[in-house]
Design a protein around this motif. Structure first.
Motif, PDB file in Angstrom:
ATOM      1  N   UNK A 133       0.794  -1.233   0.091  1.00  0.00           N
ATOM      2  CA  UNK A 133       0.006  -0.048  -0.144  1.00  0.00           C
ATOM      3  C   UNK A 133       0.894   1.129   0.040  1.00  0.00           C
ATOM      4  N   UNK A 134       0.301   2.389  -0.262  1.00  0.00           N
ATOM      5  CA  UNK A 134       1.062   3.597  -0.404  1.00  0.00           C
ATOM      6  C   UNK A 134       0.302   4.724   0.253  1.00  0.00           C
ATOM      7  N   UNK A 135       0.819   5.224   1.192  1.00  0.00           N
ATOM      8  CA  UNK A 135       0.284   6.417   1.712  1.00  0.00           C
ATOM      9  C   UNK A 135       1.102   7.835   1.369  1.00  0.00           C
ATOM     10  N   UNK A 136       0.062   8.689   0.905  1.00  0.00           N
ATOM     11  CA  UNK A 136       0.821  10.004   0.284  1.00  0.00           C
ATOM     12  C   UNK A 136       0.219  11.235   1.088  1.00  0.00           C
ATOM     13  N   UNK A 137       1.198  11.853   1.296  1.00  0.00           N
ATOM     14  CA  UNK A 137       0.869  13.180   2.195  1.00  0.00           C
ATOM     15  C   UNK A 137       1.111  14.319   1.047  1.00  0.00           C
ATOM     16  N   UNK A 138       0.312  15.224   0.991  1.00  0.00           N
ATOM     17  CA  UNK A 138       0.641  16.400   0.159  1.00  0.00           C
ATOM     18  C   UNK A 138       0.805  17.443   1.058  1.00  0.00           C
ATOM     19  N   UNK A 139       2.170  17.920   0.752  1.00  0.00           N
ATOM     20  CA  UNK A 139       2.652  18.739   1.518  1.00  0.00           C
ATOM     21  C   UNK A 139       2.942  20.153   0.650  1.00  0.00           C
ATOM     22  N   UNK A 140       4.016  20.869   0.837  1.00  0.00           N
ATOM     23  CA  UNK A 140       4.263  22.083   0.077  1.00  0.00           C
ATOM     24  C   UNK A 140       5.445  22.317   0.119  1.00  0.00           C
ATOM     25  N   UNK A 141       6.016  23.407  -1.089  1.00  0.00           N
ATOM     26  CA  UNK A 141       7.402  23.865  -0.876  1.00  0.00           C
ATOM     27  C   UNK A 141       7.299  24.917   0.183  1.00  0.00           C
ATOM     28  N   UNK A 142       6.131  25.464   0.279  1.00  0.00           N
ATOM     29  CA  UNK A 142       5.996  26.471   1.494  1.00  0.00           C
ATOM     30  C   UNK A 142       6.416  25.896   2.971  1.00  0.00           C
ATOM     31  N   UNK A 143       6.451  24.505   3.150  1.00  0.00           N
ATOM     32  CA  UNK A 143       6.819  24.102   4.232  1.00  0.00           C
ATOM     33  C   UNK A 143       8.348  23.974   4.587  1.00  0.00           C
ATOM     34  N   UNK A 144       9.001  24.564   3.517  1.00  0.00           N
ATOM     35  CA  UNK A 144      10.676  24.543   3.668  1.00  0.00           C
ATOM     36  C   UNK A 144      11.200  25.933   4.231  1.00  0.00           C
ATOM     37  N   UNK A 145      10.431  26.934   4.103  1.00  0.00           N
ATOM     38  CA  UNK A 145      10.955  28.007   4.869  1.00  0.00           C
ATOM     39  C   UNK A 145       9.584  28.912   5.117  1.00  0.00           C
ATOM     40  N   UNK A 146       9.633  29.559   6.246  1.00  0.00           N
ATOM     41  CA  UNK A 146       8.513  30.523   6.731  1.00  0.00           C
ATOM     42  C   UNK A 146       8.354  31.799   6.004  1.00  0.00           C
ATOM     43  N   UNK A 147       7.177  32.188   5.652  1.00  0.00           N
ATOM     44  CA  UNK A 147       6.949  33.172   4.819  1.00  0.00           C
ATOM     45  C   UNK A 147       6.200  34.072   5.571  1.00  0.00           C
ATOM     46  N   UNK A 148       6.448  35.243   5.509  1.00  0.00           N
ATOM     47  CA  UNK A 148       5.647  36.442   6.615  1.00  0.00           C
ATOM     48  C   UNK A 148       4.044  36.328   6.173  1.00  0.00           C
ATOM     49  N   UNK A 149       3.406  36.458   7.318  1.00  0.00           N
ATOM     50  CA  UNK A 149       2.215  36.355   7.192  1.00  0.00           C
ATOM     51  C   UNK A 149       1.422  34.985   6.579  1.00  0.00           C
ATOM     52  N   UNK A 150       2.277  34.070   6.478  1.00  0.00           N
ATOM     53  CA  UNK A 150       1.848  32.567   6.044  1.00  0.00           C
ATOM     54  C   UNK A 150       2.195  31.645   7.109  1.00  0.00           C
ATOM     55  N   UNK A 151       2.479  31.993   8.309  1.00  0.00           N
ATOM     56  CA  UNK A 151       3.052  31.142   9.272  1.00  0.00           C
ATOM     57  C   UNK A 151       2.210  29.847   9.424  1.00  0.00           C
TER      58      UNK A 151
END
Length: 258
Positions: A133-151
């Motif tokens: 089986x395969x479990x897939x989590x959809x993350x984001x490039x935004x998870x690699x560094x914090x962006x102002x206002x997008x914490x």
């Protein structure tokens, strides 16, 4: 032979709907979940999906009992999926100085993090028993560094990356794969209100095709498109002083109600 089955959350629009269409075209059966189950039904009717090849489960991933029940219903009705994609997520700008935004942060974590784990929960033991089986989590490039206002969003997607890495280690010897997909910018309702440039923007169908290939190969971690992997790596290695200066004055994500 029975068609393989994929379980997808957040399937009423955007990436989730594009993934559903991609897997359907590839011959899979679909288990589709969202709060707005009626929108999935309307899409399935418009696309003329075969009734025997899909089922819709109304659930809110932010409500643990709700999404766990949807998974259990899928097991009882359609059987154990080959692939489970925890795609549902929200993205709202926050300002920690505003009291109401603390509730937005809590809702973001409930949806993007607890909801992801709760999506996987009904299937883990059965997949381990089957040995595949395969479990897939959809993350984001935004998870690699914090962006102002997008914490809230950045922190939640960083947590998705770490959580999936932890789960991958736990299941390494079981035959169950854990895949982390980090989208860059995809043209969805979630991103269309952004007030800043979105380089290497993909259409949902383009993203879905590339994601499905990565999932099929069992890739442990994939950034889509690959160009964003380079951008993210460069940003990751920038000294904080340069990173902060680079983002100074960047428009922020819309807050709730804006």
């Amino acid at each position: 032979m029975a068609r393989p089955l994929v379980f997808i959350t957040g399937a009423s629009s955007g990436i989730g709907q594009a993934l559903a269409a991609c897997y359907y075209r590839a011959g899979w059966s679909l288990a589709l979940t969202a709060r707005r189950a009626g929108e999935i039904q309307a899409w399935a009717a418009a696309e003329r999906l075969e009734p025997g090849r899909y089922a819709v489960y109304a659930a809110d991933v932010a409500d643990t009992a709700s999404i766990v029940a949807a998974g259990q219903q899928c097991l009882a009705r359609q059987g154990l999926p080959q692939v489970v994609i925890a795609n549902a997520g929200i993205s709202i700008g926050v300002d920690t100085a505003v009291r109401e935004d603390l509730d937005v942060i809590a809702r973001t974590y409930a949806t993007n993090n607890v909801g992801l784990a709760a999506t996987f929960h009904p299937f883990v033991a059965a997949m381990v028993a089957r040995g595949s089986g395969t479990l897939v989590g959809i993350a984001s490039v935004a998870g690699m560094r914090g962006l102002p206002g997008h914490g809230a969003y950045c922190a939640s997607k960083a947590a998705v990356i770490s959580y999936c890495e932890s789960l991958r280690g736990e299941l390494r010897a079981s035959g169950v794969k854990v895949v982390t997909i980090c989208p860059g910018y995809v043209d969805t309702p979630l991103t269309r209100q952004n007030r800043y440039a979105m380089p290497f923007l993909l259409l949902p169908a383009q993203f879905a095709e590339r994601a499905a290939r990565a999932i099929g190969r069992g890739s442990s971690y994939r950034v889509i498109p690959w160009q964003m992997a380079i951008v993210a790596a460069l940003l990751r290695w920038l000294p904080n002083s340069l990173f902060d200066r680079l983002l100074a004055g960047r428009p922020r994500k819309h807050r709730q109600g804006e």
